[in-house]
Design a protein around this motif. Structure first.
Motif, PDB file in Angstrom:
ATOM      1  N   ASP A   1     -13.538   2.507 108.334  1.00  8.81           N
ATOM      2  CA  ASP A   1     -15.328   2.681 109.239  1.00  8.81           C
ATOM      3  C   ASP A   1     -16.005   3.183 110.009  1.00  8.81           C
ATOM      4  OD1 ASP A   1     -16.919   1.043 110.417  1.00  8.81           O
ATOM      5  OD2 ASP A   1     -16.074  -0.970 110.291  1.00  8.81           O
ATOM      6  N   PRO A   2     -15.920   3.875 110.183  1.00 11.04           N
ATOM      7  CA  PRO A   2     -16.647   5.135 110.687  1.00 11.04           C
ATOM      8  C   PRO A   2     -17.005   4.380 112.237  1.00 11.04           C
ATOM      9  CG  PRO A   2     -18.133   5.124 109.479  1.00 11.04           C
ATOM     10  CD  PRO A   2     -17.277   3.669 109.215  1.00 11.04           C
TER      11      PRO A   2
ATOM     12  N   PRO B   1     -12.111   6.878 103.388  1.00 11.97           N
ATOM     13  CA  PRO B   1     -13.668   7.523 104.000  1.00 11.97           C
ATOM     14  C   PRO B   1     -14.649   6.606 103.738  1.00 11.97           C
ATOM     15  CG  PRO B   1     -12.909   9.080 102.909  1.00 11.97           C
ATOM     16  CD  PRO B   1     -11.836   8.131 102.595  1.00 11.97           C
ATOM     17  N   VAL B   2     -14.931   6.237 102.525  1.00 12.62           N
ATOM     18  CA  VAL B   2     -15.989   5.609 101.916  1.00 12.62           C
ATOM     19  C   VAL B   2     -16.444   5.214 101.496  1.00 12.62           C
ATOM     20  CG1 VAL B   2     -16.911   8.038 101.344  1.00 12.62           C
ATOM     21  CG2 VAL B   2     -15.945   6.695  99.333  1.00 12.62           C
ATOM     22  N   SER B   3     -15.430   3.492 101.803  1.00  8.60           N
ATOM     23  CA  SER B   3     -15.674   2.496 101.042  1.00  8.60           C
ATOM     24  C   SER B   3     -16.498   1.927 101.953  1.00  8.60           C
ATOM     25  CB  SER B   3     -13.967   1.977 101.285  1.00  8.60           C
ATOM     26  OG  SER B   3     -13.351   2.726 100.648  1.00  8.60           O
TER      27      SER B   3
ATOM     28  N   LEU C   1      -5.718  14.742 101.943  1.00  8.99           N
ATOM     29  CA  LEU C   1      -4.928  13.593 101.333  1.00  8.99           C
ATOM     30  C   LEU C   1      -5.434  12.531 100.973  1.00  8.99           C
ATOM     31  CD1 LEU C   1      -2.074  11.921  99.839  1.00  8.99           C
ATOM     32  CD2 LEU C   1      -1.511  11.126 102.415  1.00  8.99           C
ATOM     33  N   PHE C   2      -6.043  12.310  99.918  1.00  7.93           N
ATOM     34  CA  PHE C   2      -7.204  11.043  99.999  1.00  7.93           C
ATOM     35  C   PHE C   2      -7.111   9.564  99.578  1.00  7.93           C
ATOM     36  CE2 PHE C   2     -11.204   9.590  98.321  1.00  7.93           C
ATOM     37  CZ  PHE C   2     -12.419  10.192  99.135  1.00  7.93           C
ATOM     38  N   ILE C   3      -7.379   8.663 100.420  1.00  9.83           N
ATOM     39  CA  ILE C   3      -6.729   7.583  99.993  1.00  9.83           C
ATOM     40  C   ILE C   3      -7.958   6.462  99.407  1.00  9.83           C
ATOM     41  CG2 ILE C   3      -5.752   4.966 101.301  1.00  9.83           C
ATOM     42  CD1 ILE C   3      -3.860   7.142 102.416  1.00  9.83           C
ATOM     43  N   SER C   4      -7.516   5.782  98.286  1.00 12.79           N
ATOM     44  CA  SER C   4      -8.508   5.089  98.353  1.00 12.79           C
ATOM     45  C   SER C   4      -8.511   4.346  97.066  1.00 12.79           C
ATOM     46  CB  SER C   4      -9.731   5.643  96.985  1.00 12.79           C
ATOM     47  OG  SER C   4     -11.149   4.827  97.312  1.00 12.79           O
ATOM     48  N   HIS C   5      -9.260   2.545  97.525  1.00  9.48           N
ATOM     49  CA  HIS C   5      -8.853   1.286  96.626  1.00  9.48           C
ATOM     50  C   HIS C   5      -9.315   1.557  95.281  1.00  9.48           C
ATOM     51  CE1 HIS C   5     -12.512  -0.133  97.922  1.00  9.48           C
ATOM     52  NE2 HIS C   5     -12.736  -0.891  97.153  1.00  9.48           N
ATOM     53  N   ASP C   6     -10.135   2.234  94.725  1.00  6.15           N
ATOM     54  CA  ASP C   6     -11.213   2.820  93.994  1.00  6.15           C
ATOM     55  C   ASP C   6     -11.046   4.144  92.977  1.00  6.15           C
ATOM     56  OD1 ASP C   6     -13.155   3.001  92.466  1.00  6.15           O
ATOM     57  OD2 ASP C   6     -15.028   2.178  93.687  1.00  6.15           O
ATOM     58  N   LEU C   7     -10.784   4.089  91.653  1.00 18.21           N
ATOM     59  CA  LEU C   7      -9.812   4.518  90.932  1.00 18.21           C
ATOM     60  C   LEU C   7     -11.540   5.596  91.200  1.00 18.21           C
ATOM     61  CD1 LEU C   7      -8.018   5.924  89.665  1.00 18.21           C
ATOM     62  CD2 LEU C   7      -8.115   4.604  87.808  1.00 18.21           C
TER      63      LEU C   7
END
Ligand code: ADP
Length: 310
Positions: free
Chosen positions: A98-99, A179-181, A207-213
């Motif tokens: 959340d920027p 980063p974009v969620s 290293l890119f973390i996301s809940h969205d495949l």
């Protein structure tokens, strides 16, 4: 030897209880995660909320204590906090979801982006201003933005400010945690493209973390699917998207929305089919505690959590 190597990482949080507030158990947030990222590449860590993705990223950068395992960066053991020297702390930076909440709303853009510079470099006010303006141009914002406050920007622009701050010290590795969620779908692709552009320009490793495949699909060279602190599957993008083996991975892939409305019925039917397969074969893929099994190599690049045969 990879650029970043994590070996059998465990991060367990104590659960306190009783009148004496003693440790009565542990939350195994991360329970045996290994990964290797080559320089300039992007590695995705995907899983539902609570699967241990953030804790993995935070442990690598030193924001969580490591219970067991090793972290090697450019061949150096940086597992302990003490081993994270000033150089290492400069080389590894984090971008947050959340920027807005990660940028101080009472500070001007100049001060937000200059903060890491002030901690590490002795620049004059003039040099500092010039560097911040260069960084703003690099992330596609006008140099005049230095006098503005975070609320004067859109969500996507704010994430660009977050990125400018993260790259101010010319880091080598960036841990991007969702980063974009927090951004509108229409803005997500722009920010992802821009992250890929600066990756090439600055030779960054992600290293890119996301809940969205769906979000990592076009970003990652390799990725892992996490569930309850463990990997269920790891492979190249091709392995995961074109040859998924674990039922949990298949379910996440089926959940990626198809933007073409004409495919809606087809996608609904496919989801139902995968859901049924998931329910019927659950015991083949998870142990008695509902955790993933140990990983087995099914090719040089592809690992799947499967039970021992026998
Ligand atoms: P994700 O990033 O995949 O959403 P997290 O790494 O944030 O998952 O969390 C993994 C698990 O660890 C969750 O069950 C979460 O509640 C727990 N957890 C995270 N941080 C702490 C903490 N500081 N103390 C106790 N439990 C924590």
């Amino acid at each position: 030897m990879g650029f970043l190597e994590v070996r059998d990482l465990k991060v367990h949080f104590p659960i306190k209880g009783g009148v004496f507030n003693r440790t009565v158990g542990h939350i195994k947030a991360v329970d045996g995660v290994s990964l290797t990222i080559e320089e300039g590449k992007t590695y995705g860590l995907v899983g539902e909320s609570g699967s241990g993705k953030s804790t993995t990223g935070r442990a690598i950068i030193g924001l969580e204590n490591i219970t067991a395992g090793k972290v090697l960066f450019e061949g150096k053991d940086i597992t302990s906090l003490k081993s994270k020297t000033k150089d290492v702390r400069r080389d590894i930076q984090m971008i947050f979801q959340d920027p807005y909440s990660s940028l101080n709303p009472r500070k001007r853009v100049l001060d937000i982006i200059a903060e890491p510079l002030r901690n590490y470099e002795n620049l004059t006010k003039g040099q500092e201003r010039k560097r911040v303006q260069e960084l703003l141009e690099l992330v596609g914002l006008s140099p005049e933005s230095i006098v503005k406050y975070p609320h004067e920007f859109s969500g996507g622009q704010r994430q660009r400010i977050g990125v400018a701050r993260a790259i101010a010290l010319k880091p080598k590795l960036i841990i991007a945690d969702e980063p974009v969620s927090a951004l509108d779908v229409s803005v997500q692709a722009q920010v992802l493209n821009f992250m890929q552009d600066i990756q090439k320009e600055l030779n960054l490793t992600y290293l890119f973390i996301s809940h969205d495949l769906g979000i990592v699909k076009h970003m990652c060279d390799e990725l892992a699917i996490m569930y309850k602190g463990r990997y269920v599957e790891q492979g190249t993008s091709d392995d995961i998207f074109n040859n998924p083996q674990h039922i949990y991975t298949k379910r996440l892939i089926a959940a990626i929305p198809d933007i073409n409305p004409r495919n809606r019925d087809k996608q609904y039917a496919f989801r139902q089919e995968v859901k049924k397969e998931y329910e019927q074969s659950y015991d083949d893929y998870f142990d008695n505690e509902g955790l993933a099994f140990g990983l087995k190599n099914i090719s040089d690049t592809h690992l799947v959590a499967l039970p021992e045969k026998g």
